[in-house]
Write a protein that holds these residues in place. Sequence first.
Motif, PDB file in Angstrom:
ATOM      1  N   GLN A  23       0.825  -1.201   0.000  1.00  0.00           N
ATOM      2  CA  GLN A  23       0.000   0.000   0.000  1.00  0.00           C
ATOM      3  C   GLN A  23       0.864   1.257   0.000  1.00  0.00           C
ATOM      4  OE1 GLN A  23      -2.566  -0.354   3.373  1.00  0.00           O
ATOM      5  NE2 GLN A  23      -4.010  -1.707   2.333  1.00  0.00           N
ATOM      6  N   ILE A  24       1.955   1.241   0.762  1.00  0.00           N
ATOM      7  CA  ILE A  24       2.862   2.395   0.800  1.00  0.00           C
ATOM      8  C   ILE A  24       3.476   2.625  -0.568  1.00  0.00           C
ATOM      9  CG2 ILE A  24       5.081   3.197   1.711  1.00  0.00           C
ATOM     10  CD1 ILE A  24       4.244   1.938   4.398  1.00  0.00           C
ATOM     11  N   GLU A  25       3.926   1.554  -1.223  1.00  0.00           N
ATOM     12  CA  GLU A  25       4.497   1.689  -2.559  1.00  0.00           C
ATOM     13  C   GLU A  25       3.463   2.242  -3.534  1.00  0.00           C
ATOM     14  OE1 GLU A  25       5.973  -2.162  -3.576  1.00  0.00           O
ATOM     15  OE2 GLU A  25       7.651  -2.050  -2.166  1.00  0.00           O
ATOM     16  N   GLN A  26       2.231   1.736  -3.452  1.00  0.00           N
ATOM     17  CA  GLN A  26       1.170   2.214  -4.329  1.00  0.00           C
ATOM     18  C   GLN A  26       0.886   3.692  -4.061  1.00  0.00           C
ATOM     19  OE1 GLN A  26      -2.500   0.114  -3.852  1.00  0.00           O
ATOM     20  NE2 GLN A  26      -3.481   1.076  -5.598  1.00  0.00           N
ATOM     21  N   LEU A  27       0.840   4.084  -2.794  1.00  0.00           N
ATOM     22  CA  LEU A  27       0.601   5.491  -2.453  1.00  0.00           C
ATOM     23  C   LEU A  27       1.751   6.377  -2.914  1.00  0.00           C
ATOM     24  CD1 LEU A  27      -0.973   5.154   1.099  1.00  0.00           C
ATOM     25  CD2 LEU A  27      -2.117   5.826  -1.013  1.00  0.00           C
ATOM     26  N   GLN A  28       2.984   5.862  -2.831  1.00  0.00           N
ATOM     27  CA  GLN A  28       4.123   6.650  -3.304  1.00  0.00           C
ATOM     28  C   GLN A  28       4.043   6.861  -4.807  1.00  0.00           C
ATOM     29  OE1 GLN A  28       7.457   4.411  -1.805  1.00  0.00           O
ATOM     30  NE2 GLN A  28       7.578   5.628   0.069  1.00  0.00           N
ATOM     31  N   VAL A  29       3.625   5.819  -5.538  1.00  0.00           N
ATOM     32  CA  VAL A  29       3.466   5.963  -6.984  1.00  0.00           C
ATOM     33  C   VAL A  29       2.369   6.984  -7.288  1.00  0.00           C
ATOM     34  CG1 VAL A  29       2.677   4.745  -9.056  1.00  0.00           C
ATOM     35  CG2 VAL A  29       4.362   3.687  -7.559  1.00  0.00           C
ATOM     36  N   GLU A  30       1.256   6.905  -6.553  1.00  0.00           N
ATOM     37  CA  GLU A  30       0.178   7.863  -6.769  1.00  0.00           C
ATOM     38  C   GLU A  30       0.623   9.287  -6.418  1.00  0.00           C
ATOM     39  OE1 GLU A  30      -3.262   6.557  -4.620  1.00  0.00           O
ATOM     40  OE2 GLU A  30      -3.466   4.742  -5.807  1.00  0.00           O
ATOM     41  N   MET A  31       1.397   9.434  -5.349  1.00  0.00           N
ATOM     42  CA  MET A  31       1.908  10.755  -4.974  1.00  0.00           C
ATOM     43  C   MET A  31       2.818  11.309  -6.068  1.00  0.00           C
ATOM     44  SD  MET A  31       0.780  12.057  -2.187  1.00  0.00           S
ATOM     45  CE  MET A  31       2.043  13.247  -1.819  1.00  0.00           C
ATOM     46  N   LEU A  32       3.667  10.448  -6.640  1.00  0.00           N
ATOM     47  CA  LEU A  32       4.548  10.890  -7.713  1.00  0.00           C
ATOM     48  C   LEU A  32       3.720  11.346  -8.917  1.00  0.00           C
ATOM     49  CD1 LEU A  32       7.396  11.205  -8.865  1.00  0.00           C
ATOM     50  CD2 LEU A  32       7.232   8.844  -9.637  1.00  0.00           C
ATOM     51  N   GLU A  33       2.680  10.562  -9.250  1.00  0.00           N
ATOM     52  CA  GLU A  33       1.824  10.952 -10.368  1.00  0.00           C
ATOM     53  C   GLU A  33       1.138  12.285 -10.080  1.00  0.00           C
ATOM     54  OE1 GLU A  33      -0.825   7.675 -10.868  1.00  0.00           O
ATOM     55  OE2 GLU A  33       0.668   6.419 -11.841  1.00  0.00           O
ATOM     56  N   LEU A  34       0.661  12.464  -8.856  1.00  0.00           N
ATOM     57  CA  LEU A  34       0.005  13.725  -8.496  1.00  0.00           C
ATOM     58  C   LEU A  34       0.982  14.891  -8.543  1.00  0.00           C
ATOM     59  CD1 LEU A  34      -2.336  12.646  -5.576  1.00  0.00           C
ATOM     60  CD2 LEU A  34      -2.998  13.419  -7.844  1.00  0.00           C
ATOM     61  N   ARG A  35       2.212  14.668  -8.060  1.00  0.00           N
ATOM     62  CA  ARG A  35       3.219  15.729  -8.118  1.00  0.00           C
ATOM     63  C   ARG A  35       3.522  16.121  -9.556  1.00  0.00           C
ATOM     64  NH1 ARG A  35       6.972  13.056  -3.690  1.00  0.00           N
ATOM     65  NH2 ARG A  35       6.017  13.927  -1.846  1.00  0.00           N
ATOM     66  N   LEU A  36       3.665  15.106 -10.431  1.00  0.00           N
ATOM     67  CA  LEU A  36       3.935  15.403 -11.831  1.00  0.00           C
ATOM     68  C   LEU A  36       2.765  16.139 -12.473  1.00  0.00           C
ATOM     69  CD1 LEU A  36       5.653  12.084 -12.968  1.00  0.00           C
ATOM     70  CD2 LEU A  36       6.723  14.296 -12.576  1.00  0.00           C
ATOM     71  N   THR A  37       1.545  15.731 -12.122  1.00  0.00           N
ATOM     72  CA  THR A  37       0.364  16.391 -12.672  1.00  0.00           C
ATOM     73  C   THR A  37       0.272  17.827 -12.189  1.00  0.00           C
ATOM     74  OG1 THR A  37      -0.796  14.273 -12.735  1.00  0.00           O
ATOM     75  CG2 THR A  37      -2.147  16.261 -12.867  1.00  0.00           C
ATOM     76  N   THR A  38       0.491  18.046 -10.896  1.00  0.00           N
ATOM     77  CA  THR A  38       0.416  19.413 -10.382  1.00  0.00           C
ATOM     78  C   THR A  38       1.532  20.277 -10.947  1.00  0.00           C
ATOM     79  OG1 THR A  38       1.642  18.758  -8.406  1.00  0.00           O
ATOM     80  CG2 THR A  38      -0.763  18.816  -8.237  1.00  0.00           C
TER      81      THR A  38
ATOM     82  N   HIS B 294       2.894  19.884 -13.897  1.00  0.00           N
ATOM     83  CA  HIS B 294       2.492  20.157 -15.278  1.00  0.00           C
ATOM     84  C   HIS B 294       1.431  21.256 -15.310  1.00  0.00           C
ATOM     85  CE1 HIS B 294       1.377  19.546 -19.430  1.00  0.00           C
ATOM     86  NE2 HIS B 294       0.119  19.357 -19.065  1.00  0.00           N
ATOM     87  N   LEU B 295       0.426  21.161 -14.417  1.00  0.00           N
ATOM     88  CA  LEU B 295      -0.631  22.172 -14.381  1.00  0.00           C
ATOM     89  C   LEU B 295      -0.082  23.531 -13.934  1.00  0.00           C
ATOM     90  CD1 LEU B 295      -3.593  20.127 -12.905  1.00  0.00           C
ATOM     91  CD2 LEU B 295      -3.271  20.871 -15.264  1.00  0.00           C
ATOM     92  N   ARG B 296       0.869  23.530 -12.989  1.00  0.00           N
ATOM     93  CA  ARG B 296       1.465  24.781 -12.543  1.00  0.00           C
ATOM     94  C   ARG B 296       2.216  25.440 -13.684  1.00  0.00           C
ATOM     95  NH1 ARG B 296       6.110  26.759 -11.282  1.00  0.00           N
ATOM     96  NH2 ARG B 296       7.200  24.796 -11.493  1.00  0.00           N
ATOM     97  N   ARG B 297       2.997  24.640 -14.431  1.00  0.00           N
ATOM     98  CA  ARG B 297       3.736  25.201 -15.572  1.00  0.00           C
ATOM     99  C   ARG B 297       2.780  25.715 -16.638  1.00  0.00           C
ATOM    100  NH1 ARG B 297       8.757  21.033 -16.511  1.00  0.00           N
ATOM    101  NH2 ARG B 297       9.833  21.505 -14.579  1.00  0.00           N
ATOM    102  N   LYS B 298       1.712  24.950 -16.863  1.00  0.00           N
ATOM    103  CA  LYS B 298       0.735  25.357 -17.858  1.00  0.00           C
ATOM    104  C   LYS B 298       0.065  26.662 -17.436  1.00  0.00           C
ATOM    105  CE  LYS B 298      -2.866  23.127 -20.575  1.00  0.00           C
ATOM    106  NZ  LYS B 298      -3.691  21.940 -20.687  1.00  0.00           N
ATOM    107  N   ALA B 299      -0.249  26.786 -16.135  1.00  0.00           N
ATOM    108  CA  ALA B 299      -0.896  28.005 -15.640  1.00  0.00           C
ATOM    109  C   ALA B 299       0.044  29.200 -15.733  1.00  0.00           C
ATOM    110  CB  ALA B 299      -1.358  27.813 -14.204  1.00  0.00           C
ATOM    111  N   THR B 300       1.322  28.999 -15.391  1.00  0.00           N
ATOM    112  CA  THR B 300       2.268  30.120 -15.480  1.00  0.00           C
ATOM    113  C   THR B 300       2.477  30.532 -16.929  1.00  0.00           C
ATOM    114  OG1 THR B 300       4.148  28.606 -15.427  1.00  0.00           O
ATOM    115  CG2 THR B 300       3.458  29.582 -13.331  1.00  0.00           C
ATOM    116  N   THR B 301       2.495  29.565 -17.841  1.00  0.00           N
ATOM    117  CA  THR B 301       2.636  29.887 -19.260  1.00  0.00           C
ATOM    118  C   THR B 301       1.412  30.650 -19.743  1.00  0.00           C
ATOM    119  OG1 THR B 301       3.942  27.897 -19.587  1.00  0.00           O
ATOM    120  CG2 THR B 301       3.024  28.926 -21.552  1.00  0.00           C
ATOM    121  N   ALA B 302       0.221  30.183 -19.345  1.00  0.00           N
ATOM    122  CA  ALA B 302      -1.000  30.881 -19.751  1.00  0.00           C
ATOM    123  C   ALA B 302      -1.039  32.278 -19.150  1.00  0.00           C
ATOM    124  CB  ALA B 302      -2.223  30.088 -19.315  1.00  0.00           C
TER     125      ALA B 302
END
Length: 170
Positions: free
Chosen positions: A59-74, A76-84
């Motif tokens: 479960q910890i490994e799965q949560l770490q993978v999900e956290m990494l995906e969320l960090r990458l998504t945020t 990406h969205l932060r960069r997209k927002a700053t560019t916009a």
Amino acid sequence: MNLMQPWVLAASVLAGAGAGAAVASAWWGRELRHARLLIDQLLASRRQLEEQVSSARRQIEQLQVEMLELRLTTEHLRRKATTAERLSRTEWGDAMFSTQSAQMPLSPVPAAPAVPAAPAVPRPVSRVSPVPTRQERARELVAAGGFAPTEALEHGVPLGFLPTQADPAL
């Protein structure tokens, strides 16, 4: 004493030893069964804890993978927002990236309506001259009617001349 008495004595000692061994065996057997039962319970609880630990690790490994995906998504969205945000701050933001703007000629930015001049307020003199930013420089070039002339045009070199070709004047 007769000859039978030592034999009876030996038989009674053996019978007493046998009865004592049977009583001791029954008592120790009960204790050993109880100890074996406790050992089995401890082993079962240890196996259960090991399964829980491995499940928690998964479960910890799965949560770490999900956290990494969320960090990458945020990120990406932060960069997209700053560019916009950066593009929205420019006057020609999205038009610069559209396919239509590549086909349209550059035109100067329309002049701002005339505003009465404010009374001159003395500004403090700084030793550092202000350096225009890239956006300010681009706006100045667009306002001037396009980009600055190239060196080749300034020195009268024909546009078709490339350094790898022979000079047509020779």
